[in-house]
Design an enzyme around this catalytic site. Sequence first.
Site, PDB file in Angstrom:
ATOM      1  N   GLU A 487       0.832  -1.199  -0.259  1.00  0.00           N
ATOM      2  CA  GLU A 487      -0.083   0.017  -0.236  1.00  0.00           C
ATOM      3  C   GLU A 487       1.066   1.472  -0.260  1.00  0.00           C
ATOM      4  O   GLU A 487       0.233   2.135  -0.227  1.00  0.00           O
ATOM      5  CB  GLU A 487      -1.338  -0.306   0.825  1.00  0.00           C
ATOM      6  CG  GLU A 487      -2.127  -1.509   0.752  1.00  0.00           C
ATOM      7  CD  GLU A 487      -3.116  -1.021   1.695  1.00  0.00           C
ATOM      8  OE1 GLU A 487      -2.894  -0.256   3.052  1.00  0.00           O
ATOM      9  OE2 GLU A 487      -3.823  -1.307   2.740  1.00  0.00           O
ATOM     10  N   LYS A 598       5.504  -1.252   2.003  1.00  0.00           N
ATOM     11  CA  LYS A 598       4.917  -1.465   3.843  1.00  0.00           C
ATOM     12  C   LYS A 598       5.034  -2.544   3.786  1.00  0.00           C
ATOM     13  O   LYS A 598       5.518  -2.859   4.893  1.00  0.00           O
ATOM     14  CB  LYS A 598       3.052  -0.640   3.355  1.00  0.00           C
ATOM     15  CG  LYS A 598       2.281  -0.484   4.759  1.00  0.00           C
ATOM     16  CD  LYS A 598       1.360  -0.214   4.929  1.00  0.00           C
ATOM     17  CE  LYS A 598       0.928  -0.219   5.439  1.00  0.00           C
ATOM     18  NZ  LYS A 598      -1.518  -0.170   5.555  1.00  0.00           N
TER      19      LYS A 598
HETATM   20  C1  BGC Z   1      -2.887  -3.628   4.848  1.00  0.00           C
HETATM   21  C2  BGC Z   1      -3.657  -4.460   4.365  1.00  0.00           C
HETATM   22  C3  BGC Z   1      -4.922  -5.585   5.430  1.00  0.00           C
HETATM   23  C4  BGC Z   1      -5.446  -4.938   6.313  1.00  0.00           C
HETATM   24  C5  BGC Z   1      -5.922  -5.277   6.975  1.00  0.00           C
HETATM   25  C6  BGC Z   1      -3.943  -3.307   5.631  1.00  0.00           C
HETATM   26  O1  BGC Z   1      -2.815  -2.639   7.033  1.00  0.00           O
HETATM   27  O2  BGC Z   1      -1.489  -3.214   4.195  1.00  0.00           O
HETATM   28  O3  BGC Z   1      -2.669  -5.635   3.821  1.00  0.00           O
HETATM   29  O4  BGC Z   1      -5.416  -6.165   4.136  1.00  0.00           O
HETATM   30  O5  BGC Z   1      -4.242  -4.067   6.669  1.00  0.00           O
HETATM   31  O6  BGC Z   1      -5.103  -6.006   7.860  1.00  0.00           O
END
Ligand code: BGC
Length: 757
Positions: A487, A598
Site C-alpha cells: 500500500e 509497506k
Molecule cells: C494492510 C493490508 C491488510 C489490511 C488489513 C493493511 O495495513 O496493508 O494488506 O489487508 O491492513 O489487515
Amino acid sequence: METKFAFEPWTITERGFQPENLRENESVFALANGLIGMRGNLEEASASGADTIQGTFINGIFDSEPIVYGEAAYGYAKNHETICNVMDAKGLVLTVNGESLDLGRSKVEGHTRILDLRRGTLHRSFLWKTAGGAVLEVEMERIVSLTRQHLAAMKIRVYCISGSANVQAVSQIRPARIAAGDPNDPRNAGGKDRSLKTGNRRADGNCLSMQQFTKNSGQVICCAVNHVCENGQADACLAGDGLSWTMQCLLSAGSCLDLEKSIAYTAGKADEAAQLMAMAEEECQQAPSYTVLAAEQREYLDTFWESAGMSIEGDDALLQGLRFNLFHILQSAGRDGLRSVCAKGLSGEGYEGHYFWDTEAYILPVILHTQPEIARKLLEYRYSILPAARARARELGHEKGALYPWRTIDGQECSAYFPAGTAQYHIDGDIAHAVAEYYFSTQDLNFMADCGAEMLEETARFFYDLGFYSREKDGRFVINCVTGPDEYNVLVNNNTYTNRIAAETFINAAKFMRLLEEKRPEEYQRLCERIGYEEQEAADWEKAAELMYYPPKKDGICLQDDDFLNRKPWPLETIPAEKRPLLMHYHGLTIYRHMICKQADLILAMVQFGDSYTEEEKKQNFHFYDRVTTHDSSLSMAIFSILASEIGETEKAYDYFMSSARLDLDDMQGNSKDGLHLANMAGTWNCIVRGFGGMRFEEDTISFHPVCPAQWKGYSFRVIFRGRTIEVKVTPEGASYELICGEPVEILADGERRRLG
Ligand code: BGC
C-alpha cells in the site's frame, strides 16, 4: 525477549492485576466461536485507574452510515459498515457487605487469569479480603461455545474462607458502550456514533432478554441470559437502558455461592426480531449445564489439536505463540457461509470488523489444512456476495465480470480511500487462487459446480476487461493503474503480483470450466446459460495469460511494478523509530514517490509463483526488497520468512518468524488493544508449514522441502490433504513423514515420490 506471559505450552497466564496492560490483554483473552466474540473484559467491567475497551461482537452484524466526502466523485464507496459493539452479557458485579469489587481499590491477592487453549476457557481467580473483614475466594470462568454457535456460558463461585459476607451478585445485560478507537488512526476508524436502538426487554424469573436494532442496516441482535443458582431468591428487573438480575445471600465461613449463566445471542434481519428473540430465550433456557458445555468444548478442541498439532522442540516461547495464534484463527472464522474472518477476528473493533484479502491469502490456507469444512464455508461467503461484486464491476464501467470489494462486511465496497482500497484489484485473484487451492486440496467437485467455477469465471472476466494488449509493450497484455498488496506504491502500472495472479486466474478459470463440462455436463450447461458463457472466453483468457506482461528485470532486480526503480530512494536507516509507521507520520504523496514498501509484494509473488523465478533471482531480490521494506503492515514479515527459508537464509527466516509469532502476545506493534492481527497469526503457521516445512502443491500432489533452524532441536506439524492427516517431523538430521489417518497417499519429499500408509 521482553514478555508479560510466562512460557507455558497450553496456557496464557496473567499473574497479578496489570492495569497498564488491561486493554491489550482484553484482546489476548478474547473468546469467540466464529459468530459471537467477547473481549476478555473483567466481569465487573472496570477497575479504578485502568483503561478498558469493552466489547462484544456478532460477526457480520454491522451498522452503516453514508461516507461523507469533502469532494465526492463518481464511483466512490457510498457507505461505511462498522461491526456493532452489541449489548454485553458477560458482566457480574459483586458487592460484599456494601463494598463493590474494584481491582483498583479492593484488597485482592493472587489475581490470575488463564486462557486455556485446550479447554477453550478463560479462568479467573483471586482472594478478596474485604474491608468488612470477610475473606473470599472467587473463581469465574467463561466459555464461548465452539460446538453451539449461539451459546456462551459462565460459572462463578464465591467461597467464604472466613468472616461473614452479605453477598450481592448482580448479573447484567448492559447496552452502553464506551467509545473506542482513535479517529486519527486509519486502522481503527474511531469517533463514529456506533450506538444501537434498544428494542423489547424482558425480565422474567431467572431469565433476562433484550433486543437491539441497528440504526441504518436493518439488523437486530437479541440476547438472552438464564441464571441457575441455588443460593436463594433472585430479583430480575429492567435497569436503566439494560436489565439486571440480582441475587443476595449471606455466606458464613465454609459456605459458597455458585452461579451459572447461560448466554445466547441471535441476530439477523430486523423483521425477524420476534422469532430471533424467542430463539435466544429458548436457547439459553435449554442450554446444558456449564460442565456439559465445557466437556463438549474440550472434546472439540482435542479433535482440532489432533489435526492441527504443531511442536517446536527447544523453544517454548515460539510454541506458545504459534498455538495461541492457531487458537484465535479457529475462534474467529465464520462457519455458516454468511460471514468470513474480520481482520482483527472478534477481538476488537480495529478495521471496523471488515473482511479483506487477509482471509483468502493468509488465513484460508491454515483453515484449509486443519478444518477443510470451514474453508468451504469461508469461500461460500464470497459466493454469497458475488451479486454485489458483479454490480460493483458494472458501476466501475466493466461490462463483464465481478469486482470484489477491498473491505466489506455484507459485500459493498467500504474503502473510502480508493488508491489503497478498490484499486487493489488483486483481491479478485486472491479469491480465485483460494478457490483453486481449495479444490486441489479437497477434490470437492460439488463445491466447484455449486460456486467455485462461477467465481473463477467471473474474476477471470473481470481481469480480462481490466487489462488490454498494449502496442507500447509489444502487444502484451498489461494491467495498468492498480495497487498491488504493497500500500505504499499505489496506482501503478503492471504490478507484478497482480499480473501473475490475474494470469493464474485466467488459466484456472479456463481449466475448471472444462473440468465441469467433462465431469458435470448438466451443471455446466446450466451455469453457461445462467451467466451467458461462451467457450471462446476460455481461449481468450488463456491467450491473455500467455501474453501477460511482467516488468523486465533491471540489474537483477525484478520490479514490483513498471516504475519501481524510478522512485526516490529513502534509506530505512534514516527514518527514526518515532516516525513509524510511515502512514501515521507522512502524507501519502510523500510516501508514494519514494522507493519504499509497506509490505511484501514482489516477495509474495516469489513465494506464490515460485516456479517463475530462479533461485538466484529469489536470493538477489530478497535482499533488495528486505532493504526497502518497512513492514508497517503486520502481513509482511511472515512472507519474508517463507522466502528466506526457501533460499536457505534460515537465520533470516527465523528472525522474521520470531517477530511475527508473538506479535500480539507481546504487543509488538503497540496496537493489540484494538484487536489481534489475524493475518499475521495465520502467517506464522505459514512460516512453519510453507516456510521451514517447504510445503507446496506440485505435480498433482503435496510436496515438502523441510529445513530446521539451528536454534531448534526439531519441530513437527500436521496438515490435512485430500482427507488424510499427514504429520511431518523435522530434526537437524532430516525429516520423516507419517500418515496419521486416512487412505494411503503419495507425496513428494525433497523431490522424491513417497507413499505413506
Ligand atoms: C494492510 C493490508 C491488510 C489490511 C488489513 C493493511 O495495513 O496493508 O494488506 O489487508 O491492513 O489487515
